[in-house]
Design an enzyme around this catalytic site. Sequence first.
Site, PDB file in Angstrom:
ATOM      1  N   ARG A  57       1.799 -20.601 -11.562  1.00 11.98           N
ATOM      2  CA  ARG A  57       2.686 -21.776 -11.692  1.00 11.98           C
ATOM      3  C   ARG A  57       2.110 -22.861 -12.593  1.00 11.98           C
ATOM      4  NH1 ARG A  57       2.213 -21.466  -5.434  1.00 11.98           N
ATOM      5  NH2 ARG A  57       3.981 -20.160  -4.880  1.00 11.98           N
ATOM      6  N   ASP A 107      -6.433  -1.270  -0.157  1.00 18.23           N
ATOM      7  CA  ASP A 107      -7.330  -1.582   0.950  1.00 18.23           C
ATOM      8  C   ASP A 107      -8.726  -1.373   0.390  1.00 18.23           C
ATOM      9  OD1 ASP A 107      -9.024  -1.555   3.130  1.00 18.23           O
ATOM     10  OD2 ASP A 107      -7.543  -0.673   4.465  1.00 18.23           O
ATOM     11  N   HIS A 108      -9.414  -2.476   0.096  1.00 16.77           N
ATOM     12  CA  HIS A 108     -10.656  -2.342  -0.665  1.00 16.77           C
ATOM     13  C   HIS A 108     -11.723  -1.548   0.067  1.00 16.77           C
ATOM     14  CE1 HIS A 108     -11.717  -5.945   1.685  1.00 16.77           C
ATOM     15  NE2 HIS A 108     -12.943  -5.501   1.558  1.00 16.77           N
ATOM     16  N   LYS A 152     -14.817   1.711  -1.422  1.00 14.94           N
ATOM     17  CA  LYS A 152     -16.267   1.706  -1.257  1.00 14.94           C
ATOM     18  C   LYS A 152     -16.814   3.127  -1.342  1.00 14.94           C
ATOM     19  CE  LYS A 152     -16.469  -2.434   1.569  1.00 14.94           C
ATOM     20  NZ  LYS A 152     -17.178  -3.277   0.619  1.00 14.94           N
ATOM     21  N   ASP A 179      -6.271  -8.456  11.158  1.00 13.96           N
ATOM     22  CA  ASP A 179      -7.042  -8.655   9.938  1.00 13.96           C
ATOM     23  C   ASP A 179      -7.894  -7.436   9.593  1.00 13.96           C
ATOM     24  OD1 ASP A 179      -8.041 -10.261   7.759  1.00 13.96           O
ATOM     25  OD2 ASP A 179      -9.909 -10.467   8.859  1.00 13.96           O
ATOM     26  N   HIS A 193      -8.373  -1.747   7.680  1.00  7.26           N
ATOM     27  CA  HIS A 193      -9.681  -1.178   7.328  1.00  7.26           C
ATOM     28  C   HIS A 193     -10.197  -0.151   8.345  1.00  7.26           C
ATOM     29  CE1 HIS A 193      -9.548  -4.245   4.396  1.00  7.26           C
ATOM     30  NE2 HIS A 193     -10.038  -5.217   5.103  1.00  7.26           N
ATOM     31  N   LYS A 213     -16.434 -11.449  14.554  1.00  7.94           N
ATOM     32  CA  LYS A 213     -17.067 -12.492  13.730  1.00  7.94           C
ATOM     33  C   LYS A 213     -18.154 -13.161  14.553  1.00  7.94           C
ATOM     34  CE  LYS A 213     -13.397 -13.629  10.530  1.00  7.94           C
ATOM     35  NZ  LYS A 213     -14.214 -13.264   9.369  1.00  7.94           N
TER      36      LYS A 213
END
Lengths: 514, 356
Positions: A65, A201-202, A206, A259, A264, A364
């Site tokens: 933008r 999906d990174h 890997k 998440d 993952h 986490k």
Amino acid sequence: MSTTEETKTNPLREGLGTRTVPQACTIVIFGATGDLTMRKLIPALYNLAADGELPPAVAIVGFARRPKTDDDFRKEQEESTKKFSRQQVRDEIWDGFAQALYYHQSEFHDANGYKTLAERLKKIDKERGTGGNRLFYLAVAPDQFEPILKNLKDAGLNQPSEGGWARVIVEKPFGTDLATAIELNKVIRTAFHENQTYRIDHFLGKETAQNILVLRFANAIFEPIWNGRYVDHIQITAAETLGVEGRAGYYETSGALRDMVQNHLLQLLCLVAMEPPTDLGAESIRDEKVKIVRSLRRMSVEEISRNVVRGQYSEGAINGESVPGYRSEKNVNAESKTETFVALKVRVDDWRLADVPIYIRVGKRLPKSGTEISVHFKKAPAVLFNRENVSLDQNVMVIRIQPDEGISLRMQAKVPGTSFRIEPVKMDFHYGTSFGKASPEAYERLLLDAMSGDATLFARADEVEEAWSFIDPIEEAWVAKENQPDLFMYPAGSWGPEEADELLARDGRAWRRL
Amino acid sequence: METAKQSPHTPPLQHSTSPGLRVEIGTIDRELKKLWAEGGGTKTRASLINLAVYSEAPGSLPQNTRIISEITEDHACRAIVIAADPGAKENRVEAWINVHCHVSREGSKQVCSEQLSFLLEGPSARLLPNIVFSQLDSDLPLVLWWQGEFSDPMDPQLWAWVDRVIYDSRSWRNFGTQMERVEAAQTEAKQRIVLCDLNWTRLVQIRLALAQFFDHPTSHAHFEKIEKVEIEHAPEFRSTAILLAGWLAGQLKWTDGKQSDNTTLDFRGPSGNQIKVMLREKSGAPIGRCAVRCDGVEFIVTHAEKADLLDVEAGERRCRLPAGQNDAVGLMGEELMRGGPHDVYLRAMNCVRDFL
């Protein structure tokens, strides 16, 4: 014959590499001024160019933008690439690479912006020989997908030009539940066919994730014992020391289950549990993966209470430093019930792993960061060495996804001496030790794959929907008015709530120490 | 133990040229254990291949030790470095052990490769197979890097154990004779040894740069219209240029290769068209420039001046690609990294064998 197959027939490519050759194209990045573009996408593309992997006829158009010239965009990207690239930025390479960078300013919902984009892409095709191939990368929040896709369609950009192709890469989250995922897939399908859609999906990019298939299916010694007859249970752990950092706004609506687990960790579970595919083609591999997600045993409310533990970190310490609790983090509701930790016991109802519980935990503010899969084999029969008073440990194969990528195998060995003392020893393979060269970043691999038309490492619509259909009942139970399972607090720097340990303890098992 | 750098952002430290601790051959295993014990468990031994390096050039031992020290940064191996002088009158056998350590990518530990070095003079040079076999790291493939010319006859006992043989045909005085020896050894060894020519490895990046012009299916039509190929090469790299021509010929099915003079090779394309390959000597990179002309379009790859980059251009389109390296460490690194069979090399080589 597909374009990809035709490319393979370039006789001059024979013997020069084993991967499908990426094709010339224009990559249009929506959200070009965002974090993902600056930290990951442009550095990944630069690294590919520096390694000679990027086809010379590639152009990158940033779509966002804010008003900006091509040169402003180039300068901005140069600065961030210098900061985030895995290899040093060389001026002589950057100068050439920067010439392929363009900036297109438009609001995402402004139809006119897409008409001018179409004209610009045609011009770029002529200038750079990108052959009418387009790769649209939606590095934006999901609520922007609809206007972008609709406008791409209206401008005719979803249609491959003659002899070319048009593809779209979609970043996670792929919805927030089954209904929104179905809706999102519907929105995508209004503009792009499934075979044009690449859900990134990174984790799958890997090296170690890709090596799971090699480990399992290129080594004849593992596959015969990779089943309920020999495997006692499997653990999948994704631990991080970090808190929510600057992502509280997103995390508050997502939580650890959405998440990390829905995408993952279920992807890793698929790789470790799937049957051998008929070939290495994208559809064959994804067919096998989707069978696993479909075979995940859905849980009733009672089963959720028993088999799923959710937790949230309270004040504690990480690496000796005090850190606040989740509810005291910036932009987090002081009464938030968002889970920052989740542990699950799941079952795959197929012949191979029917009796093998799979324990998943993600959290986490845990004491250590690391993602790994551990396959715990059954103990040796209770004769000879494995007697009542000398219980042997299990053989455990650990596949470390990050950091310190590698594989280890725990086995029993006799301690030297005149007595028969047996202790566990570890055979260890470290990627970093055996292979000096650095692996490419996940985004490098995945971008190349999308340019090559290889969707193997991307999630398919049915895979995503099946994953949500497994996750949804858990989320629903957590917000139900009655019999809502507890949210357990755990101090930052611990391995999660005690209830997570009990989840395994009642089966006579314990979490592996990372 | 020698420790060297690893981070790509720091300048390289001096690499060792010393073969290390002198030992009796019969005590190598014991001495190696002692050497590891000195490390106090802070170093990790790594090995993916046995890399035997054979040279008859005087003073090769320190030179090859330095090369091995650099190669092991990316390719963990057990290196067996042999300096031989079969023509020496005195019989002499000496051995050394050393360990090259590099800080791993994560910077957390030292990853080390062992080097065993041997000096073989006089009749003891014939002990080569015996020495190599007894020092191999079990179960790992054996890569033999033979520097210089192959002697005749070649020991079949040695070849039977080799998985890959690496040589640089550029230094050969007579390509035909040398290749016959390699092929004879291969036949006698009764197993398929992968032949790896560093002169071919030199061409990897230029081949990639040329190949990418033709990735789009619509560009394949150009293959049948190739009229002329111009290759500029450095004075000592004529054979490299001829191999490049051989690659084009082999892959594009050109036949009837003839050498009309020292600078021109003629081929016939699949549709009967004539193709001229012009060779021009010019100081600089091994292959300074290669231009493929077809039907008014020219595909050009030029080695950029004073840079390790290739300028690639077709019409108005230009870009830069990595040029690769021409030193022993760079070439060996590339060769060890790529691996795989070398059918394309054999095809290329056989197309131009008579001109090499």
